[in-house]
Design a protein around this motif. Sequence first.
Motif, PDB file in Angstrom:
ATOM      1  N   ALA A  36       0.827  -0.907   0.052  1.00  0.00           N
ATOM      2  CA  ALA A  36      -0.053  -0.016  -0.210  1.00  0.00           C
ATOM      3  C   ALA A  36       0.897   1.187  -0.015  1.00  0.00           C
ATOM      4  CB  ALA A  36      -0.983  -0.601   1.129  1.00  0.00           C
ATOM      5  N   LEU A  37       1.879   1.287   0.436  1.00  0.00           N
ATOM      6  CA  LEU A  37       2.961   2.081   0.389  1.00  0.00           C
ATOM      7  C   LEU A  37       3.451   2.693  -0.800  1.00  0.00           C
ATOM      8  CD1 LEU A  37       5.321   2.385   3.327  1.00  0.00           C
ATOM      9  CD2 LEU A  37       4.044   3.985   2.687  1.00  0.00           C
ATOM     10  N   SER A  38       3.498   1.440  -1.646  1.00  0.00           N
ATOM     11  CA  SER A  38       3.891   1.956  -2.825  1.00  0.00           C
ATOM     12  C   SER A  38       2.782   2.778  -3.670  1.00  0.00           C
ATOM     13  CB  SER A  38       4.226   0.920  -4.243  1.00  0.00           C
ATOM     14  OG  SER A  38       2.669   0.191  -4.414  1.00  0.00           O
ATOM     15  N   ARG A  39       3.671   3.806  -5.369  1.00  0.00           N
ATOM     16  CA  ARG A  39       2.969   4.541  -5.641  1.00  0.00           C
ATOM     17  C   ARG A  39       2.290   4.378  -6.550  1.00  0.00           C
ATOM     18  NH1 ARG A  39       5.789  10.095  -7.530  1.00  0.00           N
ATOM     19  NH2 ARG A  39       7.699   9.508  -7.318  1.00  0.00           N
ATOM     20  N   GLY A  40       1.145   5.523  -6.786  1.00  0.00           N
ATOM     21  CA  GLY A  40       0.565   5.320  -8.064  1.00  0.00           C
ATOM     22  C   GLY A  40      -1.399   5.576  -6.980  1.00  0.00           C
ATOM     23  N   PRO A  41      -2.617   5.298  -7.562  1.00  0.00           N
ATOM     24  CA  PRO A  41      -3.662   5.893  -7.856  1.00  0.00           C
ATOM     25  C   PRO A  41      -3.689   4.683  -6.523  1.00  0.00           C
ATOM     26  CG  PRO A  41      -3.141   5.409 -10.484  1.00  0.00           C
ATOM     27  CD  PRO A  41      -2.252   5.051  -9.710  1.00  0.00           C
ATOM     28  N   ILE A 146       3.670  19.320 -13.123  1.00  0.00           N
ATOM     29  CA  ILE A 146       4.361  19.055 -12.078  1.00  0.00           C
ATOM     30  C   ILE A 146       5.688  18.344 -12.017  1.00  0.00           C
ATOM     31  CG2 ILE A 146       3.745  16.392 -10.893  1.00  0.00           C
ATOM     32  CD1 ILE A 146       0.903  16.322 -11.928  1.00  0.00           C
ATOM     33  N   LEU A 147       6.421  18.061 -11.000  1.00  0.00           N
ATOM     34  CA  LEU A 147       7.860  17.759 -10.999  1.00  0.00           C
ATOM     35  C   LEU A 147       7.573  16.513  -9.994  1.00  0.00           C
ATOM     36  CD1 LEU A 147      10.669  18.179 -12.115  1.00  0.00           C
ATOM     37  CD2 LEU A 147      11.560  20.113 -10.375  1.00  0.00           C
ATOM     38  N   THR A 148       8.341  15.473 -10.131  1.00  0.00           N
ATOM     39  CA  THR A 148       8.386  14.582  -9.754  1.00  0.00           C
ATOM     40  C   THR A 148       9.356  13.650  -9.411  1.00  0.00           C
ATOM     41  OG1 THR A 148       7.358  12.854  -8.477  1.00  0.00           O
ATOM     42  CG2 THR A 148       7.116  12.797 -11.330  1.00  0.00           C
ATOM     43  N   GLY A 149       9.868  13.169  -8.703  1.00  0.00           N
ATOM     44  CA  GLY A 149      10.824  11.804  -9.201  1.00  0.00           C
ATOM     45  C   GLY A 149      10.688  10.772  -9.207  1.00  0.00           C
ATOM     46  N   ALA A 150      11.398  10.039 -10.173  1.00  0.00           N
ATOM     47  CA  ALA A 150      10.714   7.966 -10.678  1.00  0.00           C
ATOM     48  C   ALA A 150      11.241   7.394  -8.636  1.00  0.00           C
ATOM     49  CB  ALA A 150      11.685   7.952 -11.245  1.00  0.00           C
ATOM     50  N   GLY A 151      10.023   6.623  -8.564  1.00  0.00           N
ATOM     51  CA  GLY A 151      10.202   5.868  -7.825  1.00  0.00           C
ATOM     52  C   GLY A 151       9.857   6.453  -5.932  1.00  0.00           C
ATOM     53  N   ASP A 152      10.082   5.717  -5.336  1.00  0.00           N
ATOM     54  CA  ASP A 152       9.182   6.280  -3.760  1.00  0.00           C
ATOM     55  C   ASP A 152      10.282   6.563  -3.096  1.00  0.00           C
ATOM     56  OD1 ASP A 152       6.897   5.482  -4.625  1.00  0.00           O
ATOM     57  OD2 ASP A 152       7.024   3.535  -4.179  1.00  0.00           O
ATOM     58  N   LEU A 153      11.530   6.399  -3.640  1.00  0.00           N
ATOM     59  CA  LEU A 153      12.462   6.257  -2.414  1.00  0.00           C
ATOM     60  C   LEU A 153      13.843   8.055  -1.980  1.00  0.00           C
ATOM     61  CD1 LEU A 153      14.945   2.900  -2.256  1.00  0.00           C
ATOM     62  CD2 LEU A 153      13.348   4.093  -0.469  1.00  0.00           C
ATOM     63  N   VAL A 198       6.139  15.157  -4.141  1.00  0.00           N
ATOM     64  CA  VAL A 198       7.982  15.040  -3.148  1.00  0.00           C
ATOM     65  C   VAL A 198       6.794  13.157  -2.811  1.00  0.00           C
ATOM     66  CG1 VAL A 198       9.215  15.413  -1.724  1.00  0.00           C
ATOM     67  CG2 VAL A 198       8.583  17.004  -3.292  1.00  0.00           C
ATOM     68  N   ALA A 199       7.915  11.921  -3.202  1.00  0.00           N
ATOM     69  CA  ALA A 199       8.145  11.401  -2.401  1.00  0.00           C
ATOM     70  C   ALA A 199       9.693  11.227  -2.269  1.00  0.00           C
ATOM     71  CB  ALA A 199       7.508   9.997  -3.374  1.00  0.00           C
ATOM     72  N   GLY A 200      10.122  10.814  -0.384  1.00  0.00           N
ATOM     73  CA  GLY A 200      10.886  10.074  -0.201  1.00  0.00           C
ATOM     74  C   GLY A 200      11.809  11.806   0.189  1.00  0.00           C
ATOM     75  N   VAL A 277       0.388  13.883   2.281  1.00  0.00           N
ATOM     76  CA  VAL A 277      -0.645  13.172   2.060  1.00  0.00           C
ATOM     77  C   VAL A 277       0.109  11.459   1.993  1.00  0.00           C
ATOM     78  CG1 VAL A 277      -2.092  13.986   0.692  1.00  0.00           C
ATOM     79  CG2 VAL A 277      -0.663  13.189  -0.533  1.00  0.00           C
ATOM     80  N   PRO A 278      -0.490  10.427   2.018  1.00  0.00           N
ATOM     81  CA  PRO A 278      -0.215   8.804   2.182  1.00  0.00           C
ATOM     82  C   PRO A 278       0.894   9.003   1.050  1.00  0.00           C
ATOM     83  CG  PRO A 278      -2.365   8.256   3.183  1.00  0.00           C
ATOM     84  CD  PRO A 278      -2.186   9.913   2.445  1.00  0.00           C
ATOM     85  N   LEU A 279       1.319   8.029   0.393  1.00  0.00           N
ATOM     86  CA  LEU A 279       2.576   7.978  -0.209  1.00  0.00           C
ATOM     87  C   LEU A 279       1.683   7.266  -1.773  1.00  0.00           C
ATOM     88  CD1 LEU A 279       5.115   7.520  -1.664  1.00  0.00           C
ATOM     89  CD2 LEU A 279       4.908   5.687  -1.054  1.00  0.00           C
TER      90      LEU A 279
END
Length: 357
Positions: A36-41, A146-153, A198-200, A277-279
């Motif tokens: 559930a912590l992985s990113r996505g809808p 939107i500016l973001t980074g690949a992956g959750d870390l 922003v994640a990680g 928000v939750p990841l």
Amino acid sequence: MEASRRRLSVLSGQLAPSPCAGAEVELATISPRDPALSRGPAAGSSGPSASTSGSGSAYATATGAPSSYARVHGEPSRAPAAWRDVPSVAREDLTDVIYQKAVGEGIAKITINRPDKRNAFRPRTVTEMSLCFADARDDPSIGVVILTGAGDLAFCSGGDQSVRGKGGYVGADGVPRLNVLDLQMQIRRLPKPVVAAVAGYAVGGGHILHMVCDLTIAADNAVFGQTGPKVGSFDAGYGSTHMARLVGQKRAREMWFLARLYGAAEAERMGLVNKVVPLRELEPETLAWCRQILSNSPTALRLLKSALNAAEDGQAGIQQLGGDATMLFYQSEEGNEGREAYLSGRRPDFSRFPRLP
Ligand SMILES: CC(C)(COP(=O)(O)OP(=O)(O)OC[C@H]1O[C@@H](n2cnc3c(N)ncnc32)[C@H](O)[C@@H]1OP(=O)(O)O)[C@@H](O)C(=O)NCCC(=O)NCCSC(=O)CCC(=O)c1ccccc1C(=O)O
């Protein structure tokens, strides 16, 4: 990788360091390994009439009943976007960045794609981001980026220290440069809102990138901070002065002088981020904010961004605000009267335009 996830969780408050050295006590019900912590809808993420967040409606009401404002403007959709890849921009194939546009919506997404390096940027990465931002600016169908980074870390861990030379970061041409400073200016001056998701880790120059974005939505595993003084670097431009406007002088000095890292909740308290928000909710929440932005007047937003910048950016800010005023004037009858008179060789007649108070 597992150790990294656990360290990230400790920093973001999902785990607490144990009083016993070397051990960690898990506090939260969600484990960092929980899918559930992985990113996505989020599972069951809903369509256009869904509420904006778990915390309720996007509109406060004075009476408890939905206001006419809420009824007219509605709730932004949290539905997944249909992303279309844009693999090359200005005849440059993108290697360090993923560039996408949402089909049928005015949203562009730029993803820093070097997850093995926690999305650290090298000169090529910055060049590609810059090409994508220029494309998003020039595309009249795009209203928000939107500016973001690949992956959750990691969102971005700053400049890639492995290519840092004397005088800057060294690219394929062998020339040392700090081209991220130009990118900061480009984001700042882009006449459309830019939202950081922003994640990680958002640290070092990566922290500055999210700060120069107009809004920041953070996942609950996000970690923020300036690491520069630990690796012999600093940003005495927006990275320190704009930060002080966001968090205040004392906190800015704390962030830079101590080079500590801060979890998402504390970053929200400090005024560094707009919402945590939750990841798994990061993308749906970010999309909902973007859709709400898109439902508003693009010219109003453009002028607001210019004005907010001008209050900080001195003559450069006035130049941006002034340029926007000219753009508006060129769309007016009064402006066109001047052009038409010139082209037809007559004196312009401005007498019919009122001198409003
Ligand atoms: C981000 C970390 C805290 C993550 O820690 P962890 O999850 O434990 O992962 P690691 O095992 O450390 O890292 C995995 C992997 O990635 C490599 N890596 C991570 N970050 C970088 C980086 N910045 N550069 C190069 N490589 C990086 C790491 O080496 C690992 O590789 P392996 O091969 O797997 O071993 C942690 O990674 C960390 O602390 N990273 C460093 C953060 C940092 O100090 N960044 C640089 C700050 S200085 C800066 O960004 C200046 C930028 C700039 O251009 C500038 C210059 C002048 C004025 C202004 C600016 C500006 O505004 O940007």
